[in-house]
Design an enzyme around this catalytic site. Structure first.
Site: not given
Ligand code: XIL
Length: 370
Positions: A165, A281
């Site tokens: 990000e 993701e």
């Molecule tokens: C999220 C996790 O799923 C949660 O368990 C945690 O509390 C916060 O982070 N983008 C990302 C991930 O790159 O690392 C994030 O994951 C979701 C959004």
């Protein structure tokens, strides 16, 4: 802290290389099809992306069904939170690898490949890191962090989200094209180069990934985000710094249109720069979808189908990773709550770990089998 990881390193990285080579062969075939109009049936026959999921340690530890789903469906496992700074760096001087080692040990014993998430992010930082004041301090910590973590899992973690990000949410908003983080504030845009250069030096065989969100919708903000990704890649390549892959987070909003042609053009531009893709993701933000479970699951499956079709036309993603397996455990339920308070249904398996239509779609594009 440091017990050695050598043992099966070679096997793990070989696994990933074989996977990538299969992907590259298909890239060559698909390059000829850059007219961007391969029918879905043809795609299905060329299904070679690895499939995987993020693993969240709390559920991994307590729910046998969670572990069984990882074992049954996944080629690749990604520690969801345990490689983030806030998990590893409680104090400035120590590294706590306990959670990461637990998940990575499980994955290795099961012969799974691993991805690492993430070496540099503006979020998930421990308090001391948020309070860094000088460029020298930030650079020292950034380099030490990457050296220590990448070295520990060298040859075991075959693909790293080096930066997460880093592109501004809206590059057109007038506040710059890069996201405002402590790294940008203290080090300027050069921190991205430092991160990739350091990771490449420590593990020259790892796939190095720029991971980001919102690449898939048909609006000027998304286009500007894609253009910024290309600019970052060009800058790295011009300086001879390796970057291999763009990670598409793909937290897909149900209420947004899918920009198939825009995605295909982006993938083509990346392939011209010899940069691959990985879906990192995947899940569906279903807060605006209809309430009935069957209709909602079908809408989510359709959305994933249109996304993966566009992603798989130019080149096969190196892997397709969902952000968890079951609706029983997802960040979507807390971050994107529905107005009607019904539980979210963002993932391929339902709360009872039963495959939903989304899982059948994923089957068409990966080696996962229901
Ligand atoms: C999220 C996790 O799923 C949660 O368990 C945690 O509390 C916060 O982070 N983008 C990302 C991930 O790159 O690392 C994030 O994951 C979701 C959004």
């Amino acid at each position: 802290m440091e017990q050695s990881c050598v043992g099966i390193r070679a096997a793990a990285s070989l696994n990933w290389i074989v996977m990538t080579q299969i992907t590259r062969r298909h890239f060559l075939q698909a390059a000829a099809a850059a007219s961007l109009s391969v029918p879905t049936a043809a795609l299905a026959q060329r299904a070679t992306s690895a499939f995987g999921s993020a693993a969240q340690i709390e559920f991994f530890r307590t729910d046998p069904r969670y572990r069984e789903a990882l074992l049954r469906y996944c080629d690749v496992i990604v520690p969801m939170n345990d490689l983030k700074w806030e998990a590893l760096r409680h104090t400035r001087d120590g590294f706590d690898f306990s959670g990461a080692d637990e998940l990575i040990g499980f994955a290795r014993n099961a012969g799974k490949t691993l991805r690492g998430h993430t070496l540099v992010w503006g979020d998930a930082l421990p308090p001391w890191a948020k309070e860094m004041k000088t460029a020298a301090e930030a650079e020292r910590e950034l380099i030490r962090h990457i050296e220590t973590v990448v070295d520990r899992y060298k040859g075991v973690i075959a693909s790293w989200d080096v930066v997460n990000e880093v592109i501004a949410h809206d590059p057109l908003a007038g506040a710059g094209a890069l996201r405002d983080t402590i790294w940008l504030r203290l080090l300027g845009p050069g921190y991205i180069e430092t991160a990739f250069r350091t990771a490449a030096r420590v593990d020259p065989s790892a796939r190095l990934v720029l991971n980001d969100y919102d690449f898939e919708n048909p609006d000027p903000r998304t286009r500007a985000r894609r253009e910024e990704a290309i600019r970052i890649i060009r800058r790295l390549k011009d300086k001879g710094i390796p970057i291999h892959t763009v990670g598409f987070q793909a937290h897909l909003y149900g209420e947004r249109d899918m920009d198939g042609p825009g995605l295909q053009k982006f993938c083509l531009d990346l392939s011209k720069l010899d940069v691959g893709t990985v879906v990192t993701e995947l899940d569906v933000i279903d807060w605006r979808f209809p309430p009935e479970p069957a209709a909602r699951d079908q809408a989510a499956a359709n959305l994933v189908q249109s996304f993966l079709s566009a992603m798989s036309l130019i080149n096969r993603p190196e892997a397709i990773i969902t952000w968890g397996m079951s609706d029983a455990n997802s960040w979507i339920s807390t971050t994107f709550k529905r107005d009607d308070r019904r539980p979210s249904r963002p993932l391929p398996l339902d709360v009872n770990y039963k495959p939903k239509p989304m899982m059948k779609v994923i089957e068409q594009f990966t080696r996962a089998r229901v």
